[in-house]
Scaffold this active site. Sequence first.
Site, short mmCIF file in Angstrom:
data_model
loop_
_atom_site.label_atom_id
_atom_site.label_comp_id
_atom_site.label_asym_id
_atom_site.label_seq_id
_atom_site.Cartn_x
_atom_site.Cartn_y
_atom_site.Cartn_z
N LEU A 107 0.85 -1.19 0.00
CA LEU A 107 0.00 0.00 0.00
C LEU A 107 0.89 1.24 0.00
O LEU A 107 1.34 1.70 1.04
CB LEU A 107 -0.92 0.00 1.21
CG LEU A 107 -1.94 1.12 1.28
CD1 LEU A 107 -2.84 1.10 0.05
CD2 LEU A 107 -2.78 1.00 2.51
N HIS A 108 1.20 1.76 -1.17
CA HIS A 108 2.07 2.91 -1.33
C HIS A 108 1.25 4.18 -1.51
O HIS A 108 0.02 4.13 -1.58
CB HIS A 108 3.04 2.70 -2.50
CG HIS A 108 2.34 2.34 -3.78
ND1 HIS A 108 1.75 3.27 -4.60
CD2 HIS A 108 2.11 1.13 -4.34
CE1 HIS A 108 1.21 2.66 -5.64
NE2 HIS A 108 1.41 1.36 -5.50
#
Length: 81
Positions: A13-14
């Site tokens: 999850l960037h």
Amino acid sequence: MEKEIIVKSTTGLHASLAVKIVQTASKYAVEIELHYQDKVVDLKSILGLMSLAIPQGQNVRIVATGKNAEAAINDIAAILE
């Protein structure tokens, strides 16, 4: 309503993925949360979402209440899967 999914993005999850999720969640008049391990964050909060630092392959649960809960969950799940 809720749905459990596995984060499939190779980078987890960037930031850019988190922005897409928050923008999508904000389109709906629902209360929507992401549950990861022992943490719960509002999916309309970029800071809350980024604070989780979820790596690839982790199970998360999306929980939503409201008129369009199912549509909101499905749209967000499509981003994460």
